[in-house]
Design an enzyme around this catalytic site. Structure first.
Site, PDB file in Angstrom:
ATOM      1  N   THR A   1      -6.882  18.279  -1.030  1.00 17.03           N
ATOM      2  CA  THR A   1      -6.360  17.378  -2.061  1.00 17.03           C
ATOM      3  C   THR A   1      -7.416  17.163  -3.139  1.00 17.03           C
ATOM      4  OG1 THR A   1      -4.961  16.337  -0.425  1.00 17.03           O
ATOM      5  CG2 THR A   1      -5.366  15.081  -2.446  1.00 17.03           C
TER       6      THR A   1
ATOM      7  N   ARG B   1       0.350   7.763  -7.446  1.00 19.82           N
ATOM      8  CA  ARG B   1      -0.650   6.797  -6.984  1.00 19.82           C
ATOM      9  C   ARG B   1      -2.007   6.979  -7.640  1.00 19.82           C
ATOM     10  NH1 ARG B   1       0.877   4.622  -2.064  1.00 19.82           N
ATOM     11  NH2 ARG B   1      -1.128   4.676  -0.967  1.00 19.82           N
TER      12      ARG B   1
ATOM     13  N   TYR C   1       0.840  -1.212   0.000  1.00 19.43           N
ATOM     14  CA  TYR C   1       0.000   0.000   0.000  1.00 19.43           C
ATOM     15  C   TYR C   1       0.873   1.259   0.000  1.00 19.43           C
ATOM     16  CZ  TYR C   1      -3.466   3.467   1.363  1.00 19.43           C
ATOM     17  OH  TYR C   1      -4.264   4.578   1.398  1.00 19.43           O
TER      18      TYR C   1
ATOM     19  N   SER D   1       6.240  14.660  -4.626  1.00 15.25           N
ATOM     20  CA  SER D   1       6.211  13.485  -5.509  1.00 15.25           C
ATOM     21  C   SER D   1       7.606  13.163  -6.029  1.00 15.25           C
ATOM     22  CB  SER D   1       5.225  13.646  -6.674  1.00 15.25           C
ATOM     23  OG  SER D   1       3.899  13.727  -6.157  1.00 15.25           O
ATOM     24  N   GLY D   2       8.249  12.268  -5.295  1.00 15.68           N
ATOM     25  CA  GLY D   2       9.568  11.780  -5.708  1.00 15.68           C
ATOM     26  C   GLY D   2      10.720  12.340  -4.909  1.00 15.68           C
TER      27      GLY D   2
ATOM     28  N   TYR E   1      -9.776  15.716   2.611  1.00 15.54           N
ATOM     29  CA  TYR E   1     -10.465  15.069   1.495  1.00 15.54           C
ATOM     30  C   TYR E   1     -11.857  15.646   1.511  1.00 15.54           C
ATOM     31  CZ  TYR E   1      -6.920  11.863   0.053  1.00 15.54           C
ATOM     32  OH  TYR E   1      -5.779  11.342  -0.465  1.00 15.54           O
TER      33      TYR E   1
ATOM     34  N   ARG F   1      -4.650   0.632  -8.565  1.00 13.59           N
ATOM     35  CA  ARG F   1      -3.418   0.280  -7.854  1.00 13.59           C
ATOM     36  C   ARG F   1      -3.230  -1.232  -7.808  1.00 13.59           C
ATOM     37  NH1 ARG F   1      -3.892   4.572  -2.767  1.00 13.59           N
ATOM     38  NH2 ARG F   1      -4.032   6.439  -4.061  1.00 13.59           N
TER      39      ARG F   1
ATOM     40  N   ARG G   1       6.792   9.392   1.212  1.00 16.51           N
ATOM     41  CA  ARG G   1       7.111   8.010   1.621  1.00 16.51           C
ATOM     42  C   ARG G   1       8.339   7.877   2.538  1.00 16.51           C
ATOM     43  NH1 ARG G   1       5.206   7.317  -3.812  1.00 16.51           N
ATOM     44  NH2 ARG G   1       3.554   5.760  -4.037  1.00 16.51           N
TER      45      ARG G   1
ATOM     46  N   ARG H   1      13.431  12.453  -2.450  1.00 20.92           N
ATOM     47  CA  ARG H   1      14.088  11.411  -1.656  1.00 20.92           C
ATOM     48  C   ARG H   1      15.385  11.893  -1.018  1.00 20.92           C
ATOM     49  NH1 ARG H   1       9.845  10.027  -2.377  1.00 20.92           N
ATOM     50  NH2 ARG H   1       8.981   8.152  -3.307  1.00 20.92           N
TER      51      ARG H   1
ATOM     52  N   GLN I   1      -4.936  18.445   6.112  1.00 21.82           N
ATOM     53  CA  GLN I   1      -5.290  18.074   4.733  1.00 21.82           C
ATOM     54  C   GLN I   1      -6.721  17.581   4.698  1.00 21.82           C
ATOM     55  OE1 GLN I   1      -5.552  14.463   3.790  1.00 21.82           O
ATOM     56  NE2 GLN I   1      -6.446  15.098   1.837  1.00 21.82           N
TER      57      GLN I   1
ATOM     58  N   LYS J   1      -3.860  20.803  -3.436  1.00 22.03           N
ATOM     59  CA  LYS J   1      -2.814  19.789  -3.666  1.00 22.03           C
ATOM     60  C   LYS J   1      -3.185  18.905  -4.853  1.00 22.03           C
ATOM     61  CE  LYS J   1      -0.397  16.091  -1.124  1.00 22.03           C
ATOM     62  NZ  LYS J   1      -0.990  14.812  -1.499  1.00 22.03           N
TER      63      LYS J   1
HETATM   64  C1  LIG Z   1       0.604   5.495   1.896  1.00 24.74           C
HETATM   65  C2  LIG Z   1       0.267   6.872   1.379  1.00 24.74           C
HETATM   66  C3  LIG Z   1      -0.902   7.476   1.827  1.00 24.74           C
HETATM   67  C4  LIG Z   1      -1.197   8.771   1.397  1.00 24.74           C
HETATM   68  N1  LIG Z   1      -2.297   9.390   1.927  1.00 24.74           N
HETATM   69  C5  LIG Z   1      -2.568  10.655   1.547  1.00 24.74           C
HETATM   70  C6  LIG Z   1      -3.653  11.353   2.133  1.00 24.74           C
HETATM   71  O1  LIG Z   1      -4.326  10.855   3.019  1.00 24.74           O
HETATM   72  N2  LIG Z   1      -3.890  12.604   1.686  1.00 24.74           N
HETATM   73  C7  LIG Z   1      -3.141  13.214   0.707  1.00 24.74           C
HETATM   74  O2  LIG Z   1      -3.399  14.350   0.317  1.00 24.74           O
HETATM   75  N3  LIG Z   1      -2.089  12.567   0.154  1.00 24.74           N
HETATM   76  C8  LIG Z   1      -1.773  11.323   0.560  1.00 24.74           C
HETATM   77  N4  LIG Z   1      -0.696  10.693   0.030  1.00 24.74           N
HETATM   78  C9  LIG Z   1       0.158  11.410  -0.947  1.00 24.74           C
HETATM   79  C10 LIG Z   1       1.258  12.217  -0.242  1.00 24.74           C
HETATM   80  O3  LIG Z   1       0.716  13.309   0.440  1.00 24.74           O
HETATM   81  C11 LIG Z   1       2.294  12.748  -1.255  1.00 24.74           C
HETATM   82  O4  LIG Z   1       1.637  13.478  -2.254  1.00 24.74           O
HETATM   83  C12 LIG Z   1       3.097  11.624  -1.895  1.00 24.74           C
HETATM   84  O5  LIG Z   1       3.486  10.681  -0.910  1.00 24.74           O
HETATM   85  C13 LIG Z   1       4.329  12.187  -2.585  1.00 24.74           C
HETATM   86  O6  LIG Z   1       5.004  11.190  -3.264  1.00 24.74           O
HETATM   87  P1  LIG Z   1       6.330  10.475  -2.694  1.00 24.74           P
HETATM   88  O7  LIG Z   1       5.964   9.836  -1.420  1.00 24.74           O
HETATM   89  O8  LIG Z   1       6.679   9.469  -3.742  1.00 24.74           O
HETATM   90  O9  LIG Z   1       7.373  11.546  -2.563  1.00 24.74           O
HETATM   91  C14 LIG Z   1      -0.356   9.426   0.460  1.00 24.74           C
HETATM   92  C15 LIG Z   1       0.809   8.790   0.012  1.00 24.74           C
HETATM   93  C16 LIG Z   1       1.130   7.541   0.477  1.00 24.74           C
HETATM   94  C17 LIG Z   1       2.409   6.912   0.014  1.00 24.74           C
HETATM   95  C1  LIG Z   2     -10.768   4.771   0.174  1.00 23.07           C
HETATM   96  C2  LIG Z   2     -10.027   5.881   0.855  1.00 23.07           C
HETATM   97  C3  LIG Z   2      -8.755   6.282   0.186  1.00 23.07           C
HETATM   98  C4  LIG Z   2      -7.967   7.294   0.982  1.00 23.07           C
HETATM   99  C5  LIG Z   2      -6.772   7.611   0.216  1.00 23.07           C
HETATM  100  C6  LIG Z   2      -5.520   7.718   0.994  1.00 23.07           C
HETATM  101  C7  LIG Z   2      -4.518   8.142   0.001  1.00 23.07           C
HETATM  102  O1  LIG Z   2      -4.456   9.308  -0.298  1.00 23.07           O
HETATM  103  C8  LIG Z   2      -3.672   7.205  -0.687  1.00 23.07           C
HETATM  104  O2  LIG Z   2      -3.731   6.011  -0.420  1.00 23.07           O
HETATM  105  O3  LIG Z   2      -2.904   7.642  -1.578  1.00 23.07           O
END
Ligand SMILES: Cc1cc2nc3c(=O)[nH]c(=O)nc-3n(C[C@H](O)[C@H](O)[C@H](O)COP(=O)(O)O)c2cc1C
Ligand SMILES: CCCCCCC(=O)C(=O)O
Length: 390
Positions: free
Chosen positions: A178, A287, A46, A316-317, A152, A187, A339, A319, A150, A260
Protein backbone atom coordinates in the site's frame (compact mmCIF):
# COMPACT_ATOMS: atom_id res chain seq x y z
CA UNK A 1 -21.35 -26.93 -14.27
CA UNK A 2 -20.09 -23.81 -12.45
CA UNK A 3 -21.73 -22.61 -9.25
CA UNK A 4 -24.63 -20.19 -9.80
CA UNK A 5 -24.23 -17.67 -7.00
CA UNK A 6 -27.65 -16.26 -7.90
CA UNK A 7 -29.29 -19.41 -6.43
CA UNK A 8 -28.75 -17.80 -3.01
CA UNK A 9 -31.94 -15.83 -3.59
CA UNK A 10 -34.03 -19.00 -3.91
CA UNK A 11 -32.42 -20.42 -0.77
CA UNK A 12 -33.66 -17.31 0.99
CA UNK A 13 -37.15 -17.32 -0.50
CA UNK A 14 -37.59 -21.02 0.26
CA UNK A 15 -36.08 -20.61 3.73
CA UNK A 16 -38.56 -17.79 4.28
CA UNK A 17 -41.43 -20.23 3.65
CA UNK A 18 -40.21 -22.07 6.75
CA UNK A 19 -40.15 -18.83 8.68
CA UNK A 20 -36.37 -18.27 8.52
CA UNK A 21 -35.58 -14.81 7.28
CA UNK A 22 -32.04 -13.45 6.96
CA UNK A 23 -30.69 -11.67 10.03
CA UNK A 24 -28.84 -9.11 7.98
CA UNK A 25 -30.11 -6.86 5.20
CA UNK A 26 -29.93 -8.05 1.60
CA UNK A 27 -29.25 -4.50 0.42
CA UNK A 28 -25.61 -4.13 1.44
CA UNK A 29 -25.81 -0.34 1.41
CA UNK A 30 -27.89 -0.61 4.63
CA UNK A 31 -25.10 -2.29 6.60
CA UNK A 32 -23.28 0.89 7.54
CA UNK A 33 -26.24 2.37 9.41
CA UNK A 34 -26.86 -0.88 11.32
CA UNK A 35 -23.20 -1.28 12.22
CA UNK A 36 -23.04 2.32 13.43
CA UNK A 37 -25.79 1.49 15.95
CA UNK A 38 -24.02 -1.67 17.06
CA UNK A 39 -20.51 -0.29 17.49
CA UNK A 40 -19.14 2.20 20.00
CA UNK A 41 -18.68 5.68 18.58
CA UNK A 42 -14.88 5.42 18.24
CA UNK A 43 -14.74 2.23 16.13
CA UNK A 44 -17.88 3.23 14.18
CA UNK A 45 -16.31 6.55 13.22
CA UNK A 46 -12.95 4.95 12.43
CA UNK A 47 -14.47 2.47 9.97
CA UNK A 48 -17.03 4.72 8.29
CA UNK A 49 -14.98 7.90 8.42
CA UNK A 50 -12.90 9.35 5.65
CA UNK A 51 -10.55 12.23 4.89
CA UNK A 52 -11.50 15.91 5.08
CA UNK A 53 -15.20 16.63 4.62
CA UNK A 54 -15.75 13.22 3.03
CA UNK A 55 -15.74 14.47 -0.55
CA UNK A 56 -13.41 11.75 -1.88
CA UNK A 57 -15.58 9.01 -0.37
CA UNK A 58 -18.66 10.65 -1.92
CA UNK A 59 -16.84 10.93 -5.26
CA UNK A 60 -16.25 7.16 -5.12
CA UNK A 61 -19.97 6.49 -4.98
CA UNK A 62 -20.82 9.20 -7.51
CA UNK A 63 -18.30 7.83 -10.01
CA UNK A 64 -19.80 4.33 -9.81
CA UNK A 65 -23.40 5.59 -9.81
CA UNK A 66 -22.80 7.79 -12.85
CA UNK A 67 -22.07 4.77 -15.02
CA UNK A 68 -25.23 2.98 -16.14
CA UNK A 69 -25.50 -0.55 -17.48
CA UNK A 70 -27.23 -1.12 -20.84
CA UNK A 71 -28.52 -4.74 -20.84
CA UNK A 72 -28.66 -7.03 -23.89
CA UNK A 73 -31.38 -9.63 -24.49
CA UNK A 74 -31.82 -13.22 -25.77
CA UNK A 75 -28.18 -14.28 -25.40
CA UNK A 76 -28.53 -17.67 -23.63
CA UNK A 77 -27.34 -16.90 -20.12
CA UNK A 78 -28.63 -20.16 -18.57
CA UNK A 79 -25.16 -21.48 -17.77
CA UNK A 80 -22.82 -18.96 -16.24
CA UNK A 81 -19.30 -19.10 -14.83
CA UNK A 82 -17.99 -16.27 -12.67
CA UNK A 83 -14.50 -17.68 -12.30
CA UNK A 84 -11.48 -15.65 -13.39
CA UNK A 85 -7.73 -16.00 -13.42
CA UNK A 86 -5.95 -13.22 -11.55
CA UNK A 87 -2.17 -13.08 -11.12
CA UNK A 88 -1.99 -16.73 -12.13
CA UNK A 89 -4.53 -17.78 -9.51
CA UNK A 90 -7.91 -19.35 -10.32
CA UNK A 91 -10.60 -17.45 -8.39
CA UNK A 92 -14.28 -18.46 -8.20
CA UNK A 93 -15.32 -14.85 -8.86
CA UNK A 94 -13.61 -11.51 -9.50
CA UNK A 95 -13.72 -10.47 -5.84
CA UNK A 96 -11.28 -10.51 -2.90
CA UNK A 97 -11.55 -9.07 0.62
CA UNK A 98 -9.54 -5.84 0.96
CA UNK A 99 -6.91 -5.43 3.69
CA UNK A 100 -8.44 -3.77 6.74
CA UNK A 101 -6.39 -3.23 9.89
CA UNK A 102 -7.24 -3.88 13.57
CA UNK A 103 -10.51 -5.74 13.05
CA UNK A 104 -10.66 -6.49 16.78
CA UNK A 105 -12.25 -3.05 17.19
CA UNK A 106 -15.43 -4.35 15.51
CA UNK A 107 -15.53 -8.02 16.63
CA UNK A 108 -13.56 -10.09 19.15
CA UNK A 109 -12.87 -12.81 16.56
CA UNK A 110 -11.32 -10.16 14.30
CA UNK A 111 -9.20 -11.21 11.28
CA UNK A 112 -9.45 -15.00 11.75
CA UNK A 113 -13.27 -14.75 11.45
CA UNK A 114 -13.07 -12.66 8.27
CA UNK A 115 -10.40 -14.98 6.86
CA UNK A 116 -12.46 -18.11 7.62
CA UNK A 117 -15.43 -16.51 5.88
CA UNK A 118 -13.33 -15.75 2.80
CA UNK A 119 -11.98 -19.31 2.82
CA UNK A 120 -15.47 -20.77 3.14
CA UNK A 121 -16.65 -18.81 0.11
CA UNK A 122 -13.40 -19.37 -1.80
CA UNK A 123 -12.45 -15.72 -2.26
CA UNK A 124 -8.92 -14.51 -1.43
CA UNK A 125 -8.40 -12.76 1.88
CA UNK A 126 -5.84 -9.94 1.96
CA UNK A 127 -4.48 -9.66 5.48
CA UNK A 128 -3.49 -6.16 6.60
CA UNK A 129 -0.04 -5.83 8.11
CA UNK A 130 -1.76 -3.71 10.78
CA UNK A 131 -3.91 -6.66 11.85
CA UNK A 132 -4.82 -7.32 15.46
CA UNK A 133 -3.82 -10.97 15.00
CA UNK A 134 -0.37 -12.32 14.04
CA UNK A 135 -0.28 -13.34 10.39
CA UNK A 136 0.63 -16.96 11.26
CA UNK A 137 -2.58 -17.38 13.30
CA UNK A 138 -4.71 -16.00 10.48
CA UNK A 139 -3.03 -18.35 8.01
CA UNK A 140 -3.76 -21.28 10.31
CA UNK A 141 -7.44 -20.31 10.44
CA UNK A 142 -7.59 -20.47 6.63
CA UNK A 143 -6.22 -23.95 5.94
CA UNK A 144 -5.14 -24.15 2.30
CA UNK A 145 -7.26 -21.21 1.14
CA UNK A 146 -5.85 -18.43 -1.03
CA UNK A 147 -4.30 -15.67 1.09
CA UNK A 148 -2.50 -12.51 0.17
CA UNK A 149 -0.50 -10.20 2.44
CA UNK A 150 -0.71 -6.40 2.51
CA UNK A 151 2.42 -4.56 3.51
CA UNK A 152 2.78 -1.15 5.08
CA UNK A 153 6.28 -0.44 3.98
CA UNK A 154 8.00 0.39 7.27
CA UNK A 155 10.84 2.84 7.73
CA UNK A 156 12.86 0.04 9.28
CA UNK A 157 14.20 -2.31 6.58
CA UNK A 158 14.67 -5.14 9.06
CA UNK A 159 10.98 -5.04 9.98
CA UNK A 160 10.02 -5.15 6.29
CA UNK A 161 12.43 -8.01 5.65
CA UNK A 162 11.07 -9.89 8.65
CA UNK A 163 7.44 -9.37 7.55
CA UNK A 164 8.20 -10.69 4.07
CA UNK A 165 9.93 -13.77 5.51
CA UNK A 166 7.05 -14.47 7.89
CA UNK A 167 4.45 -13.96 5.15
CA UNK A 168 6.27 -16.37 2.84
CA UNK A 169 6.60 -18.92 5.63
CA UNK A 170 2.89 -18.68 6.44
CA UNK A 171 1.85 -19.33 2.83
CA UNK A 172 0.76 -15.87 1.69
CA UNK A 173 1.23 -15.92 -2.06
CA UNK A 174 0.66 -12.36 -3.33
CA UNK A 175 2.20 -9.22 -1.81
CA UNK A 176 0.01 -6.10 -1.87
CA UNK A 177 2.07 -3.00 -1.05
CA UNK A 178 0.00 0.00 0.00
CA UNK A 179 1.57 3.25 -1.20
CA UNK A 180 -1.11 5.82 -0.40
CA UNK A 181 -0.51 5.86 3.37
CA UNK A 182 3.02 7.20 3.98
CA UNK A 183 1.23 9.46 6.50
CA UNK A 184 -2.22 9.15 7.95
CA UNK A 185 -4.83 11.33 6.17
CA UNK A 186 -6.74 14.15 7.93
CA UNK A 187 -9.69 12.30 9.45
CA UNK A 188 -12.01 14.67 11.31
CA UNK A 189 -14.31 11.99 12.80
CA UNK A 190 -11.34 10.35 14.52
CA UNK A 191 -9.69 13.65 15.42
CA UNK A 192 -12.86 14.99 17.05
CA UNK A 193 -12.87 11.96 19.38
CA UNK A 194 -9.09 11.74 19.59
CA UNK A 195 -9.66 8.12 18.54
CA UNK A 196 -7.01 6.08 16.77
CA UNK A 197 -7.44 2.38 17.61
CA UNK A 198 -3.73 1.86 18.06
CA UNK A 199 -3.57 4.62 20.64
CA UNK A 200 -6.61 3.23 22.47
CA UNK A 201 -4.95 0.09 23.68
CA UNK A 202 -5.61 -1.88 20.51
CA UNK A 203 -2.34 -3.60 19.77
CA UNK A 204 -1.31 -4.47 16.24
CA UNK A 205 -0.34 -7.97 17.28
CA UNK A 206 1.13 -8.56 13.86
CA UNK A 207 3.85 -6.01 14.63
CA UNK A 208 4.09 -6.78 18.33
CA UNK A 209 4.77 -10.44 17.56
CA UNK A 210 7.54 -9.56 15.11
CA UNK A 211 11.11 -10.17 16.34
CA UNK A 212 12.59 -7.32 14.26
CA UNK A 213 9.92 -4.91 15.53
CA UNK A 214 10.50 -5.98 19.14
CA UNK A 215 14.24 -5.53 18.71
CA UNK A 216 13.58 -1.78 18.23
CA UNK A 217 11.85 -1.43 21.64
CA UNK A 218 13.60 -0.44 24.86
CA UNK A 219 11.30 -2.66 26.96
CA UNK A 220 9.26 -5.79 26.15
CA UNK A 221 5.74 -5.02 24.79
CA UNK A 222 3.99 -6.29 27.95
CA UNK A 223 6.08 -4.00 30.17
CA UNK A 224 5.36 -0.86 28.17
CA UNK A 225 2.56 -1.38 25.63
CA UNK A 226 2.17 2.37 25.08
CA UNK A 227 5.77 2.70 23.97
CA UNK A 228 5.23 -0.22 21.58
CA UNK A 229 2.18 1.47 20.07
CA UNK A 230 4.05 4.76 19.65
CA UNK A 231 6.96 2.93 18.05
CA UNK A 232 4.50 1.33 15.58
CA UNK A 233 2.82 4.66 14.77
CA UNK A 234 6.20 6.25 14.11
CA UNK A 235 7.52 3.59 11.76
CA UNK A 236 4.60 1.94 9.89
CA UNK A 237 4.85 4.44 7.02
CA UNK A 238 7.76 6.19 5.34
CA UNK A 239 7.14 9.42 3.42
CA UNK A 240 10.76 9.37 2.23
CA UNK A 241 10.42 6.43 -0.15
CA UNK A 242 10.70 6.77 -3.95
CA UNK A 243 10.24 4.45 -6.96
CA UNK A 244 13.80 3.01 -7.00
CA UNK A 245 13.17 1.68 -3.45
CA UNK A 246 10.83 -0.93 -4.95
CA UNK A 247 13.90 -2.91 -6.00
CA UNK A 248 14.26 -3.99 -2.34
CA UNK A 249 10.81 -5.57 -2.34
CA UNK A 250 11.35 -7.26 -5.71
CA UNK A 251 14.58 -8.70 -4.34
CA UNK A 252 12.89 -10.13 -1.23
CA UNK A 253 9.60 -11.41 -2.67
CA UNK A 254 9.46 -14.02 -5.42
CA UNK A 255 5.70 -14.04 -6.00
CA UNK A 256 3.48 -11.39 -7.57
CA UNK A 257 3.70 -7.84 -6.17
CA UNK A 258 0.74 -5.48 -6.52
CA UNK A 259 0.90 -1.76 -5.69
CA UNK A 260 -2.24 -0.46 -3.97
CA UNK A 261 -3.36 3.15 -4.20
CA UNK A 262 -2.45 3.93 -7.81
CA UNK A 263 -4.68 6.55 -9.48
CA UNK A 264 -2.47 8.28 -12.07
CA UNK A 265 -1.63 6.49 -15.35
CA UNK A 266 2.00 7.65 -15.09
CA UNK A 267 2.34 5.98 -11.68
CA UNK A 268 0.89 2.82 -13.21
CA UNK A 269 3.56 3.00 -15.96
CA UNK A 270 6.26 3.48 -13.29
CA UNK A 271 4.92 0.39 -11.50
CA UNK A 272 5.24 -1.65 -14.69
CA UNK A 273 8.74 -0.27 -15.33
CA UNK A 274 9.73 -1.29 -11.77
CA UNK A 275 8.83 -4.92 -12.51
CA UNK A 276 5.61 -5.01 -10.51
CA UNK A 277 2.83 -7.44 -11.46
CA UNK A 278 -0.25 -5.39 -10.77
CA UNK A 279 -1.85 -2.29 -9.32
CA UNK A 280 -4.97 -1.64 -7.28
CA UNK A 281 -6.71 1.50 -8.49
CA UNK A 282 -7.84 2.78 -5.10
CA UNK A 283 -8.02 5.90 -2.97
CA UNK A 284 -8.17 3.90 0.27
CA UNK A 285 -11.93 4.38 0.46
CA UNK A 286 -11.49 8.15 0.51
CA UNK A 287 -9.54 7.97 3.79
CA UNK A 288 -6.30 9.56 2.61
CA UNK A 289 -6.42 12.40 0.05
CA UNK A 290 -9.30 14.82 0.64
CA UNK A 291 -10.77 16.35 -2.52
CA UNK A 292 -9.52 13.36 -4.49
CA UNK A 293 -10.76 11.81 -7.71
CA UNK A 294 -13.45 9.13 -7.44
CA UNK A 295 -11.51 5.89 -7.88
CA UNK A 296 -13.76 4.61 -10.67
CA UNK A 297 -13.07 7.83 -12.60
CA UNK A 298 -9.37 6.95 -12.62
CA UNK A 299 -9.79 3.31 -13.61
CA UNK A 300 -10.20 3.41 -17.39
CA UNK A 301 -7.14 5.67 -17.87
CA UNK A 302 -4.95 3.34 -15.81
CA UNK A 303 -6.20 0.33 -17.79
CA UNK A 304 -5.45 2.14 -21.05
CA UNK A 305 -1.94 2.94 -19.81
CA UNK A 306 -0.88 -0.48 -18.49
CA UNK A 307 -3.68 -3.00 -19.05
CA UNK A 308 -1.47 -4.97 -21.43
CA UNK A 309 1.46 -5.04 -18.94
CA UNK A 310 -0.14 -5.32 -15.50
CA UNK A 311 -3.12 -6.83 -13.73
CA UNK A 312 -5.41 -3.97 -12.75
CA UNK A 313 -7.56 -4.43 -9.64
CA UNK A 314 -10.00 -1.91 -8.21
CA UNK A 315 -11.44 -0.81 -4.88
CA UNK A 316 -13.05 2.19 -3.16
CA UNK A 317 -16.81 2.46 -3.12
CA UNK A 318 -17.81 -1.06 -4.16
CA UNK A 319 -21.09 -1.79 -2.39
CA UNK A 320 -23.23 -3.84 -4.81
CA UNK A 321 -23.05 -6.51 -7.48
CA UNK A 322 -23.64 -3.94 -10.19
CA UNK A 323 -20.60 -2.00 -8.89
CA UNK A 324 -18.51 -5.13 -9.50
CA UNK A 325 -19.93 -5.34 -13.03
CA UNK A 326 -19.17 -1.66 -13.70
CA UNK A 327 -15.58 -1.99 -12.46
CA UNK A 328 -15.04 -4.92 -14.84
CA UNK A 329 -16.63 -2.93 -17.67
CA UNK A 330 -14.10 -0.15 -16.96
CA UNK A 331 -11.29 -2.69 -17.32
CA UNK A 332 -10.58 -4.09 -13.84
CA UNK A 333 -9.75 -7.81 -13.59
CA UNK A 334 -11.27 -8.04 -10.10
CA UNK A 335 -12.40 -5.84 -7.21
CA UNK A 336 -11.55 -5.68 -3.52
CA UNK A 337 -14.44 -5.38 -1.12
CA UNK A 338 -13.75 -3.10 1.87
CA UNK A 339 -16.14 -1.61 4.43
CA UNK A 340 -19.18 -3.82 3.68
CA UNK A 341 -17.48 -6.98 4.94
CA UNK A 342 -16.23 -5.11 8.01
CA UNK A 343 -19.85 -4.18 8.78
CA UNK A 344 -20.85 -7.82 8.21
CA UNK A 345 -18.17 -8.85 10.72
CA UNK A 346 -19.34 -6.23 13.22
CA UNK A 347 -22.95 -7.41 12.97
CA UNK A 348 -22.56 -11.18 12.88
CA UNK A 349 -18.94 -12.33 12.94
CA UNK A 350 -17.86 -14.90 10.34
CA UNK A 351 -21.49 -15.55 9.32
CA UNK A 352 -21.94 -11.82 8.70
CA UNK A 353 -18.93 -11.69 6.37
CA UNK A 354 -20.15 -14.78 4.51
CA UNK A 355 -23.57 -13.19 4.15
CA UNK A 356 -22.02 -10.07 2.62
CA UNK A 357 -19.90 -12.06 0.15
CA UNK A 358 -22.84 -14.25 -0.88
CA UNK A 359 -25.16 -11.26 -1.39
CA UNK A 360 -22.54 -9.39 -3.41
CA UNK A 361 -21.80 -12.36 -5.66
CA UNK A 362 -25.46 -13.33 -6.08
CA UNK A 363 -26.20 -9.77 -7.13
CA UNK A 364 -23.20 -9.74 -9.47
CA UNK A 365 -24.24 -13.06 -11.02
CA UNK A 366 -27.75 -11.70 -11.62
CA UNK A 367 -26.43 -8.42 -13.04
CA UNK A 368 -24.25 -10.41 -15.41
CA UNK A 369 -27.11 -12.66 -16.55
CA UNK A 370 -29.71 -9.93 -16.79
CA UNK A 371 -27.30 -7.83 -18.86
CA UNK A 372 -26.79 -10.69 -21.31
CA UNK A 373 -23.44 -12.14 -20.17
CA UNK A 374 -22.35 -15.62 -19.11
CA UNK A 375 -18.88 -14.77 -17.80
CA UNK A 376 -16.82 -11.79 -16.61
CA UNK A 377 -14.61 -12.03 -19.71
CA UNK A 378 -17.25 -10.60 -22.05
CA UNK A 379 -17.96 -7.53 -19.91
CA UNK A 380 -16.40 -4.41 -21.41
CA UNK A 381 -16.99 -0.69 -21.90
CA UNK A 382 -19.71 -1.48 -24.44
CA UNK A 383 -21.91 -2.69 -21.54
CA UNK A 384 -22.15 0.88 -20.20
CA UNK A 385 -24.17 3.79 -21.58
CA UNK A 386 -21.93 5.82 -23.87
CA UNK A 387 -19.17 3.20 -23.94
CA UNK A 388 -17.94 1.22 -26.92
CA UNK A 389 -16.84 -2.42 -27.01
CA UNK A 390 -13.15 -3.08 -27.45
C1 LIG B 1 -11.25 0.65 8.86
C2 LIG B 1 -10.37 0.53 7.63
C3 LIG B 1 -9.06 0.10 7.80
C4 LIG B 1 -8.26 -0.06 6.67
N1 LIG B 1 -7.00 -0.58 6.85
C5 LIG B 1 -6.23 -0.78 5.76
C6 LIG B 1 -4.96 -1.39 5.89
O1 LIG B 1 -4.55 -1.78 6.97
N2 LIG B 1 -4.23 -1.53 4.77
C7 LIG B 1 -4.66 -1.12 3.53
O2 LIG B 1 -3.95 -1.26 2.53
N3 LIG B 1 -5.88 -0.56 3.38
C8 LIG B 1 -6.68 -0.40 4.45
N4 LIG B 1 -7.92 0.12 4.29
C9 LIG B 1 -8.40 0.46 2.93
C10 LIG B 1 -9.07 -0.75 2.26
O3 LIG B 1 -8.13 -1.73 1.94
C11 LIG B 1 -9.79 -0.33 0.96
O4 LIG B 1 -8.89 0.33 0.12
C12 LIG B 1 -10.99 0.57 1.24
O5 LIG B 1 -11.73 0.08 2.34
C13 LIG B 1 -11.88 0.66 0.01
O6 LIG B 1 -12.90 1.56 0.21
P1 LIG B 1 -14.40 1.13 0.58
O7 LIG B 1 -14.34 0.40 1.86
O8 LIG B 1 -15.13 2.43 0.72
O9 LIG B 1 -14.92 0.31 -0.56
C14 LIG B 1 -8.75 0.27 5.38
C15 LIG B 1 -10.07 0.71 5.24
C16 LIG B 1 -10.88 0.82 6.34
C17 LIG B 1 -12.30 1.25 6.15
C1 LIG C 1 -1.17 4.81 12.60
C2 LIG C 1 -1.39 3.56 11.81
C3 LIG C 1 -2.39 3.69 10.71
C4 LIG C 1 -2.69 2.37 10.03
C5 LIG C 1 -3.65 2.64 8.97
C6 LIG C 1 -4.75 1.66 8.84
C7 LIG C 1 -5.48 2.11 7.64
O1 LIG C 1 -5.06 1.82 6.55
C8 LIG C 1 -6.64 2.97 7.73
O2 LIG C 1 -7.08 3.30 8.82
O3 LIG C 1 -7.16 3.38 6.66
Amino acid sequence: MAKHWADFQYEIYLGGMGGAVPRLPMDLTRLEELAEHRLDAGPAGYVAGSAGNGSTARANREALERHRIVPRLLRDVGERDLSVEVLGRALPAPVALAPVGVLSIVHPEAEPAAARAAAAQGVPYILSSASSTPMEQVAEAMGDAERWFQLYWAKDREVTRSFLERAKGAGYSVLVVTLDTPLLGWRPRDLERAYLPFLHGVGTANYFSDPAFRAGLDKPVHEDPNAAVLHFAGMFGDPGKTWPDLAFLREHWDGPIVLKGVLHPDDARLAADAGMDGVVVSNHGGRQVAGGVGAADALADVVRAVGDRLTVLFDSGVRTGDDVFKALALGASAVLLGRPYVYGLALDGQAGVEHVVRCLLAEFDLTLALSGHRAPGSVDAGCLAGGTSS
